[in-house]
Design a protein around this motif. Structure first.
Motif, PDB file in Angstrom:
ATOM      1  N   ARG A  30       1.073  -1.337   0.405  1.00 44.04           N
ATOM      2  CA  ARG A  30      -0.164  -0.059  -0.231  1.00 44.04           C
ATOM      3  C   ARG A  30       0.758   1.243   0.015  1.00 44.04           C
ATOM      4  O   ARG A  30       0.698   2.421  -0.524  1.00 44.04           O
ATOM      5  N   LEU A  33       2.185   1.574  -3.637  1.00 42.59           N
ATOM      6  CA  LEU A  33       1.323   2.334  -4.576  1.00 42.59           C
ATOM      7  C   LEU A  33       0.835   3.814  -4.087  1.00 42.59           C
ATOM      8  O   LEU A  33       1.197   4.769  -4.912  1.00 42.59           O
ATOM      9  N   ALA A  38      -0.318   5.742  -7.405  1.00 41.57           N
ATOM     10  CA  ALA A  38      -1.032   4.838  -8.017  1.00 41.57           C
ATOM     11  C   ALA A  38      -2.294   4.489  -7.584  1.00 41.57           C
ATOM     12  O   ALA A  38      -2.912   3.861  -7.507  1.00 41.57           O
ATOM     13  N   LEU A  39      -2.427   4.348  -5.982  1.00 40.88           N
ATOM     14  CA  LEU A  39      -3.819   4.249  -5.021  1.00 40.88           C
ATOM     15  C   LEU A  39      -4.894   4.510  -5.932  1.00 40.88           C
ATOM     16  O   LEU A  39      -5.575   3.741  -5.102  1.00 40.88           O
ATOM     17  N   ASP A  40      -4.600   5.998  -5.946  1.00 46.41           N
ATOM     18  CA  ASP A  40      -6.334   6.871  -6.617  1.00 46.41           C
ATOM     19  C   ASP A  40      -6.599   5.856  -8.013  1.00 46.41           C
ATOM     20  O   ASP A  40      -7.917   5.427  -8.198  1.00 46.41           O
ATOM     21  N   ALA A  41      -5.532   5.540  -8.834  1.00 45.37           N
ATOM     22  CA  ALA A  41      -6.139   5.108  -9.819  1.00 45.37           C
ATOM     23  C   ALA A  41      -6.023   3.833  -9.717  1.00 45.37           C
ATOM     24  O   ALA A  41      -7.647   3.354 -10.709  1.00 45.37           O
ATOM     25  N   LEU A  42      -5.902   3.000  -9.029  1.00 49.72           N
ATOM     26  CA  LEU A  42      -6.096   1.820  -8.732  1.00 49.72           C
ATOM     27  C   LEU A  42      -7.552   1.688  -8.483  1.00 49.72           C
ATOM     28  O   LEU A  42      -8.384   0.892  -8.517  1.00 49.72           O
ATOM     29  N   PHE A  43      -8.241   2.381  -7.281  1.00 50.06           N
ATOM     30  CA  PHE A  43      -8.910   2.115  -7.039  1.00 50.06           C
ATOM     31  C   PHE A  43      -9.924   2.673  -8.250  1.00 50.06           C
ATOM     32  O   PHE A  43     -11.212   2.789  -8.207  1.00 50.06           O
ATOM     33  N   GLU A  45     -10.014   2.501 -11.462  1.00 50.32           N
ATOM     34  CA  GLU A  45     -10.302   1.649 -12.120  1.00 50.32           C
ATOM     35  C   GLU A  45     -10.708   0.020 -11.580  1.00 50.32           C
ATOM     36  O   GLU A  45     -11.858  -0.142 -12.167  1.00 50.32           O
ATOM     37  N   LEU A  46     -10.952   0.021 -10.240  1.00 53.13           N
ATOM     38  CA  LEU A  46     -11.859  -1.241  -9.618  1.00 53.13           C
ATOM     39  C   LEU A  46     -13.070  -0.035  -9.113  1.00 53.13           C
ATOM     40  O   LEU A  46     -13.744  -1.426  -9.585  1.00 53.13           O
TER      41      LEU A  46
END
Length: 77
Positions: A30, A33, A38-43, A45-46
Motif C-alpha cells: 500500500r 502504491l 498509483a493508489l487513487d488510479a487503482l481504486f 479502475e476498481l
C-alpha cells in the motif's frame, strides 16, 4: 481477514492451501502504491470494473435496526 474467511480468499484468487501475505507485506505494498501515486488510479479502475459488471456499491451506508414501540392492532374478526 483473508486467512479467516473463505470469501476473502476466493475474492483474492487464493486457494485453501495457498499462503496469505501478512499485514506488513500488505502495508508495504500500500505504501509503495502511495509513493508511486498509483493508489487513487487503482481504486478508480476498481470502481469502473465494479460498475461495468453491473454492481452498484453503496459506500458509507448504515442500516438502523432500532426497535420502536408501535400501537397494538385491535382488529376483530
Amino acid at each position: 481477514m483473508v486467512r479467516d474467511r473463505l470469501s476473502w480468499m476466493r475474492f483474492c484468487g487464493l486457494g485453501i492451501a495457498d499462503t496469505v501475505p501478512d499485514a506488513n507485506t500488505l502495508w508495504d505494498f500500500r505504501e509503495a502504491l502511495i509513493k508511486a501515486d498509483a493508489l487513487d488510479a487503482l481504486f478508480n479502475e476498481l470502481d469502473r470494473a465494479i460498475n461495468q459488471a453491473g454492481f452498484i456499491p453503496r459506500a458509507g451506508q448504515i442500516v438502523d435496526a432500532s426497535l420502536i414501540a408501535a400501537p397494538r392492532q385491535r382488529n376483530s374478526d
